[in-house]
Design a protein around this motif. Structure first.
Motif, PDB file in Angstrom:
ATOM      1  N   GLU A  25     -10.156   6.140   2.577  1.00  0.00           N
ATOM      2  CA  GLU A  25      -8.756   5.774   2.377  1.00  0.00           C
ATOM      3  C   GLU A  25      -7.806   6.659   3.179  1.00  0.00           C
ATOM      4  O   GLU A  25      -6.671   6.265   3.465  1.00  0.00           O
ATOM      5  CB  GLU A  25      -8.401   5.864   0.889  1.00  0.00           C
TER       6      GLU A  25
ATOM      7  N   GLN B 268       0.831  -1.207   0.000  1.00  0.00           N
ATOM      8  CA  GLN B 268       0.000   0.000   0.000  1.00  0.00           C
ATOM      9  C   GLN B 268       0.862   1.252   0.000  1.00  0.00           C
ATOM     10  O   GLN B 268       0.545   2.242  -0.666  1.00  0.00           O
ATOM     11  CB  GLN B 268      -0.923   0.003   1.225  1.00  0.00           C
TER      12      GLN B 268
ATOM     13  N   ARG C 200       2.182   1.987  -3.368  1.00  0.00           N
ATOM     14  CA  ARG C 200       1.110   2.436  -4.254  1.00  0.00           C
ATOM     15  C   ARG C 200       0.679   3.873  -3.947  1.00  0.00           C
ATOM     16  O   ARG C 200       0.447   4.668  -4.862  1.00  0.00           O
ATOM     17  CB  ARG C 200      -0.087   1.492  -4.129  1.00  0.00           C
ATOM     18  N   GLU C 201       0.623   4.220  -2.649  1.00  0.00           N
ATOM     19  CA  GLU C 201       0.055   5.515  -2.262  1.00  0.00           C
ATOM     20  C   GLU C 201       1.087   6.526  -1.778  1.00  0.00           C
ATOM     21  O   GLU C 201       0.784   7.712  -1.680  1.00  0.00           O
ATOM     22  CB  GLU C 201      -0.997   5.302  -1.162  1.00  0.00           C
TER      23      GLU C 201
ATOM     24  N   ALA D  30       0.556   7.043   3.116  1.00  0.00           N
ATOM     25  CA  ALA D  30       0.161   5.693   3.547  1.00  0.00           C
ATOM     26  C   ALA D  30       1.097   5.193   4.648  1.00  0.00           C
ATOM     27  O   ALA D  30       0.664   4.502   5.581  1.00  0.00           O
ATOM     28  CB  ALA D  30       0.169   4.731   2.366  1.00  0.00           C
TER      29      ALA D  30
END
Length: 377
Positions: free
Chosen positions: A367, A300, A303-304, A308
């Motif tokens: 999120e 994660q 990806r972020e 994150a």
């Protein structure tokens, strides 16, 4: 024979004294932690927060908050038209201040100093806001609206600091406080690289003094080291990842780290600073508690990005605090756990309202929220 009897009596007396002292220390936490447990039960569940995210309008969120402990602070919030986010922020901060003031009045005397030091982070937030506004030349009369009430600093003192025309006058107001030398000592770096130098100096001073308080304790030191130490390590990790993202020079990053750290060694910190990418940086600290948290969230994070990683660290800290709060009930752990959970709740509520104002969809809002991990005993 007489000597044996005397020895047994002395031993029994010592044992009785130890039991009495231990019981007295434990009983001091019974009322405080029972009250804290009742407060914790009133915190909004994750399911309730998700319902607020799905709510169609911000007015409906305010109506929902009327059914919670936030009601006294939200009665004056305008329910129609444009949302006054400054008033909303103020309402949340007043609620926190009310709860923290109550908490300080209940904490056992032997631990009041460390709880006060933890809550003085609000004074730190205010001072960082003030120096930033002086730097940005915000008029003194406008500054007080951006500050938060504090259980450890009077409103009069806060207004006086906010009224400073420049850094020289602020230093006059700070004479005799722990912040005088920090602000004065950071002025030279401020002239070279800007306000971030002063902000970093204030952060380092706060955590350095907090850590000193922890290490001075004899009773419950291991609990405090785990809870506060994780926070300090987490602050250093966040700083390294953010500054690397901004392409800051290694020597600049190293100069702004909080020392001493807890689990993170000097070698680990330097390895993180010089790592080629975020995965490599996290790999360097994988054997530590925060490093393990980040390793589990690496997919994660890649990806972020850094946000994150920061969210994973915050959730890891909440999990640690909740675990210690539940398993070390006759200690200061439940108090610190509640403080962190309450701050997370307010942070989530502020984010929900602000992001809804900015037009974010519910999934995007979810999120960005910090989840309070469930604990299974």
């Amino acid at each position: 024979m007489i000597e044996v009897i005397v020895f047994v009596l002395v031993l029994m007396g010592a044992l009785l004294a130890w039991v009495t002292i231990s019981a007295k220390r434990s009983m001091a936490y019974v009322f405080c932690n029972a009250t804290v447990s009742a407060w914790e039960a009133k915190l909004l569940s994750e399911a309730r927060l998700m319902e607020l995210v799905e709510t169609q309008s911000i007015t409906n969120i305010f109506s929902a908050l009327d059914e919670t402990e936030y009601r006294p602070q939200f009665t004056e919030i305008q329910r129609g038209g444009e949302v006054d986010m400054i008033a909303v922020e103020k309402a949340f901060m007043e609620n926190l201040n009310m709860r923290y003031s109550e908490l300080l009045s209940m904490v056992p005397r032997e631990r009041k100093d460390i709880v006060m030091k933890i809550l003085q982070r609000r004074d730190l937030m205010n001072l960082k806001t003030i120096v930033t506004m002086i730097h940005e030349k915000v008029p003194p009369e406008q500054r007080i609206h951006h500050l938060v009430p504090s259980p450890t600093m009077s409103q009069e003192r806060l207004e006086m600091l906010a009224s400073a025309e420049d850094f020289n006058e602020l230093l006059e107001f700070l004479k005799g406080s722990e912040y005088f030398d920090v602000v004065a000592g950071s002025l030279e770096d401020y002239e070279k690289i800007g306000i971030t130098a002063m902000i970093s100096a204030l952060d380092m001073n706060y955590y350095k003094n907090l850590w000193k308080e922890v290490l001075k304790k004899r009773s419950q030191r291991s609990i405090l080291k785990s809870m506060i130490g994780y926070e300090i390590d987490s602050a250093n990790i966040k700083l390294i990842l953010r500054l690397k993202q901004e392409n800051a020079r290694p020597e600049e990053i190293e100069k702004r780290l909080i020392r001493p750290s807890h689990e993170l060694t000097e070698e680990m910190l330097k390895a993180m600073i010089t790592a080629n990418d975020i995965r490599s940086a996290i790999h360097m600290i994988r054997i530590t508690t925060p490093g393990s948290v980040l390793s589990n969230a690496i997919t994660q994070i890649e990806r972020e990005g850094v946000q994150a990683a920061e969210r994973a660290l915050d959730e890891g800290h909440l999990k640690l605090c909740r675990w210690l709060g539940l398993t070390k009930f006759f200690s200061i752990a439940p108090v610190i756990s509640y403080i962190k959970q309450k701050e997370a709740e307010v942070k989530n509520l502020r984010a929900i309202i602000r992001l809804k104002m900015d037009g974010f969809q519910p999934q995007k809002i979810k999120e960005k929220m910090v989840r309070v991990p469930k604990i299974e005993l």
